[in-house]
Design a protein around this motif. Structure first.
Motif, mmCIF file in Angstrom:
data_model
loop_
_atom_site.group_PDB
_atom_site.id
_atom_site.type_symbol
_atom_site.label_atom_id
_atom_site.label_comp_id
_atom_site.label_asym_id
_atom_site.label_seq_id
_atom_site.Cartn_x
_atom_site.Cartn_y
_atom_site.Cartn_z
ATOM 1 N N VAL A 3 0.853 -1.200 0.000
ATOM 2 C CA VAL A 3 0.000 0.000 0.000
ATOM 3 C C VAL A 3 0.887 1.249 0.000
ATOM 4 N N THR A 4 1.923 1.251 0.796
ATOM 5 C CA THR A 4 2.864 2.380 0.825
ATOM 6 C C THR A 4 3.558 2.531 -0.529
ATOM 7 N N TYR A 5 3.882 1.416 -1.166
ATOM 8 C CA TYR A 5 4.481 1.451 -2.509
ATOM 9 C C TYR A 5 3.545 2.156 -3.485
ATOM 10 N N PHE A 6 2.278 1.747 -3.502
ATOM 11 C CA PHE A 6 1.317 2.374 -4.410
ATOM 12 C C PHE A 6 1.137 3.863 -4.088
ATOM 13 N N GLN A 7 1.079 4.208 -2.818
ATOM 14 C CA GLN A 7 0.948 5.622 -2.431
ATOM 15 C C GLN A 7 2.170 6.413 -2.891
ATOM 16 N N GLY A 8 3.343 5.838 -2.726
ATOM 17 C CA GLY A 8 4.567 6.499 -3.167
ATOM 18 C C GLY A 8 4.555 6.785 -4.663
ATOM 19 N N LEU A 9 4.081 5.815 -5.450
ATOM 20 C CA LEU A 9 3.998 6.026 -6.897
ATOM 21 C C LEU A 9 2.953 7.082 -7.230
ATOM 22 N N TYR A 10 1.795 6.995 -6.611
ATOM 23 C CA TYR A 10 0.697 7.899 -6.960
ATOM 24 C C TYR A 10 1.021 9.349 -6.598
ATOM 25 N N TYR A 11 1.686 9.537 -5.477
ATOM 26 C CA TYR A 11 2.012 10.899 -5.036
ATOM 27 C C TYR A 11 3.449 11.307 -5.412
ATOM 28 N N SER A 12 4.164 10.458 -6.137
ATOM 29 C CA SER A 12 5.587 10.687 -6.446
ATOM 30 C C SER A 12 6.349 11.047 -5.174
ATOM 31 N N ASP A 13 6.068 10.299 -4.135
ATOM 32 C CA ASP A 13 6.609 10.563 -2.807
ATOM 33 C C ASP A 13 7.824 9.658 -2.574
ATOM 34 N N THR A 14 8.991 10.229 -2.779
ATOM 35 C CA THR A 14 10.207 9.429 -2.664
ATOM 36 C C THR A 14 10.515 9.032 -1.213
ATOM 37 N N THR A 15 10.007 9.793 -0.264
ATOM 38 C CA THR A 15 10.207 9.413 1.139
ATOM 39 C C THR A 15 9.484 8.100 1.420
ATOM 40 N N ARG A 16 8.242 8.011 0.953
ATOM 41 C CA ARG A 16 7.499 6.747 1.128
ATOM 42 C C ARG A 16 8.179 5.611 0.382
ATOM 43 N N LEU A 17 8.555 5.890 -0.872
ATOM 44 C CA LEU A 17 9.183 4.823 -1.658
ATOM 45 C C LEU A 17 10.488 4.348 -1.019
ATOM 46 N N ALA A 18 11.256 5.271 -0.476
ATOM 47 C CA ALA A 18 12.533 4.882 0.134
ATOM 48 C C ALA A 18 12.328 3.955 1.324
ATOM 49 N N THR A 19 11.156 4.036 1.956
ATOM 50 C CA THR A 19 10.910 3.151 3.107
ATOM 51 C C THR A 19 10.572 1.729 2.670
ATOM 52 N N VAL A 20 10.089 1.554 1.446
ATOM 53 C CA VAL A 20 9.681 0.208 1.021
ATOM 54 C C VAL A 20 10.732 -0.484 0.154
ATOM 55 N N PHE A 21 11.660 0.277 -0.418
ATOM 56 C CA PHE A 21 12.727 -0.338 -1.203
ATOM 57 C C PHE A 21 13.952 -0.576 -0.318
ATOM 58 N N HIS A 22 14.598 -1.701 -0.542
ATOM 59 C CA HIS A 22 15.895 -1.959 0.079
ATOM 60 C C HIS A 22 16.881 -0.932 -0.499
ATOM 61 N N PRO A 23 17.812 -0.410 0.283
ATOM 62 C CA PRO A 23 18.729 0.603 -0.247
ATOM 63 C C PRO A 23 19.540 0.125 -1.455
ATOM 64 N N GLN A 24 19.716 -1.178 -1.589
ATOM 65 C CA GLN A 24 20.489 -1.707 -2.721
ATOM 66 C C GLN A 24 19.587 -2.319 -3.795
ATOM 67 N N ALA A 25 18.323 -1.980 -3.765
ATOM 68 C CA ALA A 25 17.377 -2.555 -4.733
ATOM 69 C C ALA A 25 17.687 -2.099 -6.148
ATOM 70 N N LEU A 26 17.218 -2.904 -7.094
ATOM 71 C CA LEU A 26 17.358 -2.591 -8.507
ATOM 72 C C LEU A 26 15.990 -2.360 -9.130
ATOM 73 N N TYR A 27 15.980 -1.532 -10.152
ATOM 74 C CA TYR A 27 14.803 -1.167 -10.924
ATOM 75 C C TYR A 27 15.142 -1.482 -12.366
ATOM 76 N N ALA A 28 14.330 -2.275 -13.041
ATOM 77 C CA ALA A 28 14.711 -2.676 -14.399
ATOM 78 C C ALA A 28 13.501 -2.941 -15.267
ATOM 79 N N THR A 29 13.718 -2.710 -16.566
ATOM 80 C CA THR A 29 12.729 -3.097 -17.568
ATOM 81 C C THR A 29 13.455 -3.415 -18.868
ATOM 82 N N ALA A 30 12.945 -4.404 -19.548
ATOM 83 C CA ALA A 30 13.465 -4.750 -20.876
ATOM 84 C C ALA A 30 12.660 -4.054 -21.962
#
Length: 113
Positions: A3-30
């Motif tokens: 839920v926090t992930y979705f809120q972070g995306l919807y509000y472009s809230d990087t503070t929320r997103l930073a709490t749900v991602f591991h600091p060493q996480a990866l983001y990828a798309t082919a």
């Protein structure tokens, strides 16, 4: 956490997103060529720079399709969301450290109509 992930995306809230991602996480798309891979500092900077769906008054469309546990510390979530005119399916690899679930990898597909 999702839920926090979705809120972070919807509000472009990087503070929320930073709490749900591991600091060493990866983001990828082919869906981009070459395959796009970002680390968290790069990804959060992109999110911070874009106008949020909430600020545009976009309707919110997000859903959890499935969560599969591999064991007590590893899981996979398949989720969907819409940002602007694009629909996404995200595969989120989740890890639990010290009792807290976080996203270790976000690999996504852009869904075209």
């Amino acid at each position: 956490m999702l839920v926090t992930y979705f809120q972070g995306l919807y509000y472009s809230d990087t503070t929320r997103l930073a709490t749900v991602f591991h600091p060493q996480a990866l983001y990828a798309t082919a869906d981009e060529h070459p395959t796009l891979v970002r680390h968290m500092d790069e990804y959060l900077s992109v999110v911070a720079a874009r106008e949020s769906p909430a600020a545009r008054g976009d309707p919110r469309h997000d859903a959890i399709d499935a969560i599969e546990l591999a064991g007590p510390n590893t899981a996979m979530a398949r989720v969907r969301c819409v940002i602007g005119s694009r629909r996404f399916v995200d595969f989120l690899t989740l890890v639990r450290e010290r009792g807290r679930w976080r996203i270790m990898a976000k690999v996504f597909q852009i869904i075209e109509d």
